[in-house]
Write an enzyme that holds these catalytic residues in place. Structure first.
Site, PDB file in Angstrom:
ATOM      1  N   SER A 149       0.842  -1.189   0.000  1.00  0.00           N
ATOM      2  CA  SER A 149       0.000   0.000   0.000  1.00  0.00           C
ATOM      3  C   SER A 149       0.888   1.255   0.000  1.00  0.00           C
ATOM      4  CB  SER A 149      -0.937  -0.070   1.216  1.00  0.00           C
ATOM      5  OG  SER A 149      -2.031   0.792   1.062  1.00  0.00           O
ATOM      6  N   ASP A 184      -1.689  14.513 -14.205  1.00  0.00           N
ATOM      7  CA  ASP A 184      -1.916  13.048 -14.209  1.00  0.00           C
ATOM      8  C   ASP A 184      -2.042  12.461 -12.800  1.00  0.00           C
ATOM      9  OD1 ASP A 184      -1.886  12.836 -16.946  1.00  0.00           O
ATOM     10  OD2 ASP A 184       0.258  12.443 -17.061  1.00  0.00           O
ATOM     11  N   ASP A 233      -9.406  -6.091  -4.553  1.00  0.00           N
ATOM     12  CA  ASP A 233      -8.942  -4.982  -3.715  1.00  0.00           C
ATOM     13  C   ASP A 233      -9.922  -3.812  -3.817  1.00  0.00           C
ATOM     14  OD1 ASP A 233      -7.619  -2.784  -2.552  1.00  0.00           O
ATOM     15  OD2 ASP A 233      -5.642  -3.507  -3.176  1.00  0.00           O
ATOM     16  N   HIS A 278      -7.201  -6.088  -0.327  1.00  0.00           N
ATOM     17  CA  HIS A 278      -6.066  -5.201  -0.083  1.00  0.00           C
ATOM     18  C   HIS A 278      -5.023  -5.878   0.820  1.00  0.00           C
ATOM     19  CE1 HIS A 278      -4.141  -1.355  -0.488  1.00  0.00           C
ATOM     20  NE2 HIS A 278      -4.107  -1.152   0.823  1.00  0.00           N
TER      21      HIS A 278
END
Length: 255
Positions: free
Chosen positions: A103, A185, A208, A236
């Protein structure tokens, strides 16, 4: 072998880490948002091969037992964590090491691998992203209020931090990471991915709920020679839920 726990002074703060194993291959585990070695990597600290690896799990500044300082989220917090992580391993006298980042820890690991190529042996990331989209911001706002979290996820963190610090830090994190969406972006570290030269393994759970699969595919596409593994039932926290499979895949890659 047992798991030792200690603190070391790095970049003006006392960073807490856990260490186990006596293998020649050093590996640093990098936790996610609000995470620490103990909350995020139990099955890895306990079950990864201690003959092959020396495993270190750190608490980034402001997380776990690396308090004080309190956690904050300046625009460069991922860069700061990457420098802290690398400097911690050097302070522990590891000349070269691999990174396993989950993560937020995955984002930190991507930056560290790009910035310090001579120090990083191999890289494994899961649940990571190199940019923040408007969809991501919507997902983050969905976890802003910790009282809505499941008891299972909430309990260890409340025990670690107390309710107030846990709740306030989560809100500050949502604000901090959402700011990346204002960049061109939504960039966090996209421009660094081509600089990653070490062997890289990206794992993604197809279920996830926090990190859409497109992020894993983007990272895979922009790191030359990287490998992508999709886990159909993975969410996750796939390294906890499917610890045995995860540890096996990662150990095979690191050998």
């Amino acid at each position: 072998t047992s798991i030792t726990s200690a603190k070391i002074h790095v970049n003006g703060v006392h960073l807490h880490y856990q260490q186990t194993g006596e293998g020649s291959h050093a590996v640093l585990l990098l936790p996610g948002m609000l995470g620490s070695g103990q909350t995020d990597f139990g099955p890895q600290l306990e079950s990864m091969n201690k003959q092959l690896f020396t495993i270190v799990a750190w608490d980034p500044r402001g997380y776990g037992k690396s308090i004080p300082p309190s956690r904050d989220f300046p625009p460069d917090f991922f860069e700061r964590d990457a420098k802290d992580a690398v400097d911690l391993m050097q302070a522990l006298k590891f000349k070269k090491f691999s990174l396993l980042g989950w993560s937020d820890g995955g984002i930190t690991a991507l930056i560290a691998a790009a910035r310090y190529p001579k120090l990083i042996h191999k890289l494994v990331v899961w649940g990571a992203n190199a940019s923040v989209t408007q969809e991501d911001v919507r997902i983050y706002n969905g976890i802003r209020d910790v009282s809505k979290w499941s008891e299972k996820v909430k309990k260890p963190l409340e025990e670690l931090y107390g309710h107030k610090y846990f709740a306030e830090t989560c809100e500050a994190w949502v604000d901090g990471i959402s700011r990346f969406a204002e960049n061109s972006d939504g960039n966090i570290c996209q421009q660094l991915l081509p600089d990653i030269k070490c062997p890289t393994f990206i794992i993604h759970g197809e279920k996830d709920p926090l990190v859409p699969q497109a992020h894993a595919e983007y990272i895979h596409k922009h790191i030359k020679g990287s490998r992508l593994l999709l886990m159909p039932e993975g969410k996750h926290n796939l390294h906890l839920r499917f610890a045995k499979d995860f540890n096996r895949e990662v150990e095979n890659f690191l050998r």
